[in-house]
Design a protein around this motif. Structure first.
Motif, PDB file in Angstrom:
ATOM      1  N   GLY A 189      28.184   7.143   0.333  1.00 38.03           N
ATOM      2  CA  GLY A 189      29.078   7.654   1.365  1.00 38.03           C
ATOM      3  C   GLY A 189      28.314   7.850   2.663  1.00 38.03           C
ATOM      4  O   GLY A 189      27.610   6.948   3.117  1.00 38.03           O
ATOM      5  N   ASP A 190      28.402   9.057   3.233  1.00 31.99           N
ATOM      6  CA  ASP A 190      27.696   9.320   4.491  1.00 31.99           C
ATOM      7  C   ASP A 190      26.352  10.024   4.252  1.00 31.99           C
ATOM      8  O   ASP A 190      25.809  10.668   5.137  1.00 31.99           O
ATOM      9  N   VAL A 191      25.812   9.852   3.033  1.00 35.36           N
ATOM     10  CA  VAL A 191      24.528  10.442   2.663  1.00 35.36           C
ATOM     11  C   VAL A 191      23.565   9.331   2.265  1.00 35.36           C
ATOM     12  O   VAL A 191      23.946   8.373   1.593  1.00 35.36           O
ATOM     13  N   ALA A 192      22.333   9.474   2.696  1.00 34.77           N
ATOM     14  CA  ALA A 192      21.257   8.586   2.238  1.00 34.77           C
ATOM     15  C   ALA A 192      20.325   9.424   1.379  1.00 34.77           C
ATOM     16  O   ALA A 192      19.844  10.473   1.823  1.00 34.77           O
ATOM     17  N   GLU A 193      20.110   8.988   0.150  1.00 29.87           N
ATOM     18  CA  GLU A 193      19.214   9.699  -0.763  1.00 29.87           C
ATOM     19  C   GLU A 193      17.887   8.960  -0.818  1.00 29.87           C
ATOM     20  O   GLU A 193      17.831   7.799  -1.238  1.00 29.87           O
ATOM     21  N   LEU A 194      16.821   9.635  -0.384  1.00 29.81           N
ATOM     22  CA  LEU A 194      15.500   9.024  -0.379  1.00 29.81           C
ATOM     23  C   LEU A 194      14.890   9.065  -1.771  1.00 29.81           C
ATOM     24  O   LEU A 194      15.096  10.017  -2.520  1.00 29.81           O
ATOM     25  N   THR A 195      14.121   8.032  -2.093  1.00 31.05           N
ATOM     26  CA  THR A 195      13.505   7.926  -3.402  1.00 31.05           C
ATOM     27  C   THR A 195      12.277   7.025  -3.335  1.00 31.05           C
ATOM     28  O   THR A 195      12.125   6.249  -2.395  1.00 31.05           O
ATOM     29  N   LYS A 196      11.424   7.143  -4.317  1.00 30.05           N
ATOM     30  CA  LYS A 196      10.246   6.265  -4.481  1.00 30.05           C
ATOM     31  C   LYS A 196       9.315   6.277  -3.269  1.00 30.05           C
ATOM     32  O   LYS A 196       8.756   5.256  -2.902  1.00 30.05           O
ATOM     33  N   ILE A 197       9.140   7.444  -2.655  1.00 28.86           N
ATOM     34  CA  ILE A 197       8.240   7.538  -1.499  1.00 28.86           C
ATOM     35  C   ILE A 197       6.829   7.750  -2.037  1.00 28.86           C
ATOM     36  O   ILE A 197       6.551   8.753  -2.702  1.00 28.86           O
ATOM     37  N   PHE A 198       5.954   6.792  -1.739  1.00 24.92           N
ATOM     38  CA  PHE A 198       4.621   6.804  -2.341  1.00 24.92           C
ATOM     39  C   PHE A 198       3.643   6.026  -1.479  1.00 24.92           C
ATOM     40  O   PHE A 198       3.977   4.971  -0.937  1.00 24.92           O
ATOM     41  N   THR A 199       2.438   6.556  -1.377  1.00 22.99           N
ATOM     42  CA  THR A 199       1.338   5.866  -0.715  1.00 22.99           C
ATOM     43  C   THR A 199       0.170   5.814  -1.684  1.00 22.99           C
ATOM     44  O   THR A 199      -0.179   6.849  -2.282  1.00 22.99           O
ATOM     45  N   ARG A 200      -0.406   4.649  -1.844  1.00 28.31           N
ATOM     46  CA  ARG A 200      -1.584   4.529  -2.722  1.00 28.31           C
ATOM     47  C   ARG A 200      -2.693   5.423  -2.181  1.00 28.31           C
ATOM     48  O   ARG A 200      -2.857   5.563  -0.964  1.00 28.31           O
ATOM     49  N   PRO A 201      -3.473   6.037  -3.082  1.00 26.57           N
ATOM     50  CA  PRO A 201      -4.490   7.019  -2.663  1.00 26.57           C
ATOM     51  C   PRO A 201      -5.422   6.554  -1.544  1.00 26.57           C
ATOM     52  O   PRO A 201      -5.714   7.328  -0.628  1.00 26.57           O
ATOM     53  N   VAL A 244       0.817  -1.209   0.000  1.00 25.07           N
ATOM     54  CA  VAL A 244       0.000   0.000   0.000  1.00 25.07           C
ATOM     55  C   VAL A 244       0.859   1.271   0.000  1.00 25.07           C
ATOM     56  O   VAL A 244       0.346   2.359  -0.253  1.00 25.07           O
ATOM     57  N   ALA A 245       2.144   1.131   0.285  1.00 24.64           N
ATOM     58  CA  ALA A 245       3.060   2.274   0.266  1.00 24.64           C
ATOM     59  C   ALA A 245       4.480   1.742   0.112  1.00 24.64           C
ATOM     60  O   ALA A 245       4.753   0.572   0.402  1.00 24.64           O
ATOM     61  N   CYS A 246       5.374   2.620  -0.361  1.00 20.18           N
ATOM     62  CA  CYS A 246       6.770   2.211  -0.527  1.00 20.18           C
ATOM     63  C   CYS A 246       7.684   3.401  -0.293  1.00 20.18           C
ATOM     64  O   CYS A 246       7.252   4.554  -0.317  1.00 20.18           O
ATOM     65  N   ALA A 247       8.946   3.098  -0.080  1.00 15.61           N
ATOM     66  CA  ALA A 247       9.975   4.126   0.088  1.00 15.61           C
ATOM     67  C   ALA A 247      11.337   3.450   0.000  1.00 15.61           C
ATOM     68  O   ALA A 247      11.506   2.322   0.448  1.00 15.61           O
ATOM     69  N   GLY A 248      12.289   4.170  -0.573  1.00 19.88           N
ATOM     70  CA  GLY A 248      13.630   3.614  -0.690  1.00 19.88           C
ATOM     71  C   GLY A 248      14.693   4.626  -0.318  1.00 19.88           C
ATOM     72  O   GLY A 248      14.440   5.830  -0.276  1.00 19.88           O
ATOM     73  N   ALA A 249      15.884   4.105  -0.048  1.00 20.26           N
ATOM     74  CA  ALA A 249      17.047   4.954   0.215  1.00 20.26           C
ATOM     75  C   ALA A 249      18.247   4.346  -0.483  1.00 20.26           C
ATOM     76  O   ALA A 249      18.442   3.132  -0.477  1.00 20.26           O
ATOM     77  N   ARG A 250      19.026   5.214  -1.058  1.00 18.49           N
ATOM     78  CA  ARG A 250      20.271   4.848  -1.721  1.00 18.49           C
ATOM     79  C   ARG A 250      21.398   5.418  -0.872  1.00 18.49           C
ATOM     80  O   ARG A 250      21.387   6.608  -0.542  1.00 18.49           O
TER      81      ARG A 250
END
Length: 160
Positions: A77-89, A68-74
């Motif tokens: 180095g010492d940084v996490a880049e968030l991506t694909k943050i989504f919740t179904r309506p 029903v929802a997703c989120a990712g982090a890449r």
């Protein structure tokens, strides 16, 4: 409340919700429903197969077997880049975005990240409001993503 689980990119459940995410984002970008070909191109432009240990993490919020929802982090180095943050309506307004971002921040800390950052679009008003509510501050562009017009960052370092 849905369960939060680590998911493997490329599985049926992960691909289904990432396609829904890309359909939503592309449709907002184009101002009309995105075509299947446009979503396919977006998936090629924004792959997510590297969101697995040790280079990242991909999370799903599931209701039974249904994502029903997703989120990712890449992790870079010492940084996490968030991506694909989504919740179904149908699940919006239940706090899943905040829950997933919190889980990503914890994963980033465990990985040794000191900063979390992300890029997005101003037209994704709900997402921008979420990030600002969670303590993310707008920063200057840190990439040249042609689909982004806002960049955010948050320090994970503890204050004394």
């Amino acid at each position: 409340m849905p369960a939060i689980v680590i998911a493997q990119p490329g599985t049926t459940a992960a691909d289904a919700i990432v396609r829904d995410y890309l359909t939503d984002v592309a449709s907002r970008y184009y101002g009309r429903p995105a075509s299947r070909a446009e979503v396919d191109q977006a998936l090629r432009d924004e792959p997510y197969g590297d969101l697995t240990a040790p280079t990242g993490v991909f999370l799903l919020a599931t209701d039974g077997d249904e994502p029903v929802a997703c989120a990712g982090a890449r992790f870079v180095g010492d940084v996490a880049e968030l991506t694909k943050i989504f919740t179904r309506p149908a699940w919006r307004g239940h706090g899943l975005g905040a829950l997933l971002v919190g889980a990503l921040e914890e994963a980033a800390r465990e990985h040794g990240a000191r900063t979390v950052r992300l890029d997005t679009r101003g037209e994704l008003a709900e997402a921008c409001a979420l990030y600002e509510r969670l303590g993310y501050a707008r920063v200057t562009a840190f990439n040249a993503d042609p689909y982004s017009d806002r960049w955010y960052a948050k320090s994970l370092e503890l204050t004394p």
